[in-house]
Design a protein around this motif. Structure first.
Motif, PDB file in Angstrom:
ATOM      1  N   ILE A  51       0.814  -1.219   0.000  1.00 18.24           N
ATOM      2  CA  ILE A  51       0.000   0.000   0.000  1.00 18.24           C
ATOM      3  C   ILE A  51       0.847   1.268   0.000  1.00 18.24           C
ATOM      4  O   ILE A  51       0.629   2.176  -0.804  1.00 18.24           O
ATOM      5  CB  ILE A  51      -0.958  -0.002   1.211  1.00 18.24           C
ATOM      6  N   ASN A  52       1.849   1.311   0.902  1.00 14.48           N
ATOM      7  CA  ASN A  52       2.563   2.595   1.054  1.00 14.48           C
ATOM      8  C   ASN A  52       4.065   2.537   0.768  1.00 14.48           C
ATOM      9  O   ASN A  52       4.744   3.565   0.841  1.00 14.48           O
ATOM     10  CB  ASN A  52       2.336   3.172   2.458  1.00 14.48           C
ATOM     11  N   LYS A  53       4.595   1.318   0.482  1.00 10.92           N
ATOM     12  CA  LYS A  53       6.027   1.145   0.154  1.00 10.92           C
ATOM     13  C   LYS A  53       6.955   1.658   1.262  1.00 10.92           C
ATOM     14  O   LYS A  53       8.111   2.025   1.006  1.00 10.92           O
ATOM     15  CB  LYS A  53       6.371   1.873  -1.158  1.00 10.92           C
ATOM     16  N   ASN A  54       6.464   1.654   2.495  1.00  7.33           N
ATOM     17  CA  ASN A  54       7.252   2.144   3.626  1.00  7.33           C
ATOM     18  C   ASN A  54       7.802   0.955   4.410  1.00  7.33           C
ATOM     19  O   ASN A  54       7.057   0.229   5.074  1.00  7.33           O
ATOM     20  CB  ASN A  54       6.387   3.031   4.520  1.00  7.33           C
ATOM     21  N   LEU A  55       9.120   0.757   4.333  1.00  7.51           N
ATOM     22  CA  LEU A  55       9.757  -0.372   5.002  1.00  7.51           C
ATOM     23  C   LEU A  55       9.602  -0.300   6.513  1.00  7.51           C
ATOM     24  O   LEU A  55       9.297  -1.305   7.172  1.00  7.51           O
ATOM     25  CB  LEU A  55      11.245  -0.422   4.625  1.00  7.51           C
ATOM     26  N   HIS A  56       9.798   0.884   7.088  1.00  7.59           N
ATOM     27  CA  HIS A  56       9.772   1.022   8.542  1.00  7.59           C
ATOM     28  C   HIS A  56       8.392   0.687   9.114  1.00  7.59           C
ATOM     29  O   HIS A  56       8.277  -0.088  10.073  1.00  7.59           O
ATOM     30  CB  HIS A  56      10.180   2.439   8.949  1.00  7.59           C
ATOM     31  N   TRP A  57       7.340   1.247   8.546  1.00  9.32           N
ATOM     32  CA  TRP A  57       5.994   0.970   9.056  1.00  9.32           C
ATOM     33  C   TRP A  57       5.624  -0.501   8.868  1.00  9.32           C
ATOM     34  O   TRP A  57       4.992  -1.112   9.739  1.00  9.32           O
ATOM     35  CB  TRP A  57       4.975   1.870   8.364  1.00  9.32           C
ATOM     36  N   SER A  58       6.009  -1.061   7.746  1.00 10.75           N
ATOM     37  CA  SER A  58       5.709  -2.474   7.480  1.00 10.75           C
ATOM     38  C   SER A  58       6.416  -3.369   8.488  1.00 10.75           C
ATOM     39  O   SER A  58       5.827  -4.310   9.040  1.00 10.75           O
ATOM     40  CB  SER A  58       6.140  -2.845   6.058  1.00 10.75           C
ATOM     41  N   ALA A  59       7.686  -3.077   8.745  1.00  8.41           N
ATOM     42  CA  ALA A  59       8.469  -3.886   9.678  1.00  8.41           C
ATOM     43  C   ALA A  59       7.948  -3.760  11.102  1.00  8.41           C
ATOM     44  O   ALA A  59       7.815  -4.757  11.827  1.00  8.41           O
ATOM     45  CB  ALA A  59       9.938  -3.464   9.613  1.00  8.41           C
ATOM     46  N   ILE A  60       7.643  -2.515  11.514  1.00 10.61           N
ATOM     47  CA  ILE A  60       7.132  -2.296  12.879  1.00 10.61           C
ATOM     48  C   ILE A  60       5.794  -3.018  13.077  1.00 10.61           C
ATOM     49  O   ILE A  60       5.556  -3.631  14.122  1.00 10.61           O
ATOM     50  CB  ILE A  60       6.991  -0.787  13.147  1.00 10.61           C
ATOM     51  N   ALA A  61       4.920  -2.954  12.082  1.00 11.77           N
ATOM     52  CA  ALA A  61       3.609  -3.607  12.196  1.00 11.77           C
ATOM     53  C   ALA A  61       3.766  -5.116  12.307  1.00 11.77           C
ATOM     54  O   ALA A  61       3.092  -5.775  13.121  1.00 11.77           O
ATOM     55  CB  ALA A  61       2.747  -3.251  10.985  1.00 11.77           C
ATOM     56  N   LEU A  63       6.396  -6.841  13.393  1.00  7.18           N
ATOM     57  CA  LEU A  63       6.974  -7.193  14.690  1.00  7.18           C
ATOM     58  C   LEU A  63       5.967  -7.000  15.810  1.00  7.18           C
ATOM     59  O   LEU A  63       5.887  -7.816  16.739  1.00  7.18           O
ATOM     60  CB  LEU A  63       8.218  -6.336  14.940  1.00  7.18           C
ATOM     61  N   ALA A  64       5.162  -5.938  15.727  1.00  5.01           N
ATOM     62  CA  ALA A  64       4.169  -5.668  16.772  1.00  5.01           C
ATOM     63  C   ALA A  64       3.134  -6.787  16.853  1.00  5.01           C
ATOM     64  O   ALA A  64       2.789  -7.241  17.953  1.00  5.01           O
ATOM     65  CB  ALA A  64       3.488  -4.330  16.495  1.00  5.01           C
ATOM     66  N   VAL A  65       2.640  -7.251  15.712  1.00  5.91           N
ATOM     67  CA  VAL A  65       1.624  -8.301  15.749  1.00  5.91           C
ATOM     68  C   VAL A  65       2.224  -9.611  16.253  1.00  5.91           C
ATOM     69  O   VAL A  65       1.553 -10.384  16.950  1.00  5.91           O
ATOM     70  CB  VAL A  65       0.963  -8.474  14.366  1.00  5.91           C
ATOM     71  N   ALA A  66       3.500  -9.865  15.937  1.00  6.28           N
ATOM     72  CA  ALA A  66       4.144 -11.064  16.453  1.00  6.28           C
ATOM     73  C   ALA A  66       4.256 -11.021  17.969  1.00  6.28           C
ATOM     74  O   ALA A  66       4.028 -12.033  18.656  1.00  6.28           O
ATOM     75  CB  ALA A  66       5.531 -11.221  15.817  1.00  6.28           C
ATOM     76  N   VAL A  67       4.590  -9.853  18.509  1.00  8.74           N
ATOM     77  CA  VAL A  67       4.677  -9.703  19.966  1.00  8.74           C
ATOM     78  C   VAL A  67       3.299  -9.849  20.606  1.00  8.74           C
ATOM     79  O   VAL A  67       3.155 -10.491  21.661  1.00  8.74           O
ATOM     80  CB  VAL A  67       5.293  -8.336  20.323  1.00  8.74           C
ATOM     81  N   VAL A  68       2.276  -9.293  19.986  1.00 10.02           N
ATOM     82  CA  VAL A  68       0.910  -9.407  20.508  1.00 10.02           C
ATOM     83  C   VAL A  68       0.492 -10.871  20.585  1.00 10.02           C
ATOM     84  O   VAL A  68      -0.151 -11.302  21.559  1.00 10.02           O
ATOM     85  CB  VAL A  68      -0.076  -8.605  19.628  1.00 10.02           C
ATOM     86  N   LEU A  69       0.851 -11.657  19.573  1.00 13.68           N
ATOM     87  CA  LEU A  69       0.498 -13.078  19.573  1.00 13.68           C
ATOM     88  C   LEU A  69       1.136 -13.815  20.746  1.00 13.68           C
ATOM     89  O   LEU A  69       0.513 -14.687  21.362  1.00 13.68           O
ATOM     90  CB  LEU A  69       0.924 -13.720  18.250  1.00 13.68           C
ATOM     91  N   VAL A  70       2.364 -13.439  21.085  1.00 12.62           N
ATOM     92  CA  VAL A  70       3.019 -14.043  22.244  1.00 12.62           C
ATOM     93  C   VAL A  70       2.327 -13.621  23.532  1.00 12.62           C
ATOM     94  O   VAL A  70       2.088 -14.443  24.427  1.00 12.62           O
ATOM     95  CB  VAL A  70       4.517 -13.643  22.294  1.00 12.62           C
ATOM     96  N   VAL A  71       1.986 -12.345  23.639  1.00 13.05           N
ATOM     97  CA  VAL A  71       1.312 -11.839  24.835  1.00 13.05           C
ATOM     98  C   VAL A  71      -0.021 -12.552  25.041  1.00 13.05           C
ATOM     99  O   VAL A  71      -0.385 -12.918  26.168  1.00 13.05           O
ATOM    100  CB  VAL A  71       1.107 -10.316  24.734  1.00 13.05           C
ATOM    101  N   VAL A  72      -0.754 -12.763  23.954  1.00 10.13           N
ATOM    102  CA  VAL A  72      -2.035 -13.464  24.049  1.00 10.13           C
ATOM    103  C   VAL A  72      -1.818 -14.889  24.553  1.00 10.13           C
ATOM    104  O   VAL A  72      -2.562 -15.382  25.412  1.00 10.13           O
ATOM    105  CB  VAL A  72      -2.749 -13.469  22.682  1.00 10.13           C
TER     106      VAL A  72
END
Length: 251
Positions: A51-61, A63-72
């Motif tokens: 959608i936006n060709k932004n590496l930083h936002w894509s990478a942060i998102a 990693l964030a969802v992976a961490v959320v899955l562990v927290v759950v």
């Protein structure tokens, strides 16, 4: 027992063996939830990048969802090994992509891991220690008994390991050329599409091979039986000598 009883009992035993195999495979490979945890971070990364060709936002998102899955997982006190492996995989991808500045490198650590795993399945099988047997042996409570005491089961593990190795090699044969020739979005979508089908094929073949194999030898039950027999032998010797079965009086 009538002539009709034995086939019924044999069928029931086969059904029980298949159920045990299915449960073991489900536990070892994470089931539906494990597949979701494997696919979701990469899917989120390629979606945002498309959608936006932004590496930083894509990478942060991702990693964030992976961490959320562990927290759950931690919140519901469930096993976290599959979710944690997902976090580490995503983290390596994020670090590598950020370091090189190439968004395609987000996928490279996972691709290299897949190649290494494929080679591990094949090499261990050639060495007489098929990797799938090392993975599933503890799950079936047989440990390494299949190597020397259960040749039919060792053969099934070898077939399953060959299946895993060749399927993963075929997957690498598709992905690595795309890493060089395709853009990030194309590579990402193909990789997401190839996450589940090869995995399900390998698991299904493993189930087919093991369902036809001899039953596992429960070494834990054998050890418990040996310990019980040893305790009974000591109790019998103590009874013959007129001593308490404990061998010593407690103070």
């Amino acid at each position: 027992m009538t002539s009709l009883d034995k086939p019924t009992e044999d069928t029931q035993a086969e059904d029980d063996a298949r159920a045990v195999t299915e449960a073991a495979l489900f536990e070892a490979f994470g089931g539906v939830r494990g597949m979701v945890e494997t696919v979701l971070p990469g899917l989120l990364f390629v979606t945002i990048f498309t959608i936006n060709k932004n590496l930083h936002w894509s990478a942060i998102a991702a990693l964030a969802v992976a961490v959320v899955l562990v927290v759950v997982r931690l919140a519901v006190k469930d096993t976290v090994k599959h979710a944690f492996s997902g976090v580490f995989g995503v983290a390596f991808g994020v670090v590598f992509a950020m370091f090189t500045g190439n968004a395609k490198d987000f996928y490279l650590p996972g691709m290299l891991y897949t190649l290494g795993l494929a080679l591990a399945y094949i090499i261990t099988t050639l060495c007489g220690m098929p990797l799938i047997g090392l993975i599933l042996g503890p799950v079936f409570k047989e440990n390494l008994s299949w190597r020397t005491r259960n040749p039919g089961r060792k053969k099934a593990y070898a077939k399953a390991s060959w299946a895993w190795g060749l399927i993963l090699l075929a997957k690498c044969a598709i992905l690595f050329p795309l890493y060089w020739w395709a853009n990030t979005a194309q590579l990402g979508w193909v990789l997401v599409a190839l996450k589940i089908p090869p995995f399900l094929l390998a698991v299904w073949l493993t189930w087919v091979f093991l369902a036809k194999a001899p039953a596992p030898i429960d070494v834990f039950a054998e050890m418990e039986a040996e310990e019980k027999a040893e305790e009974e032998r000591k109790a019998a010797l103590a009874a013959e000598s007129g001593e308490p079965s404990g061998g010593r009086h407690r103070k």
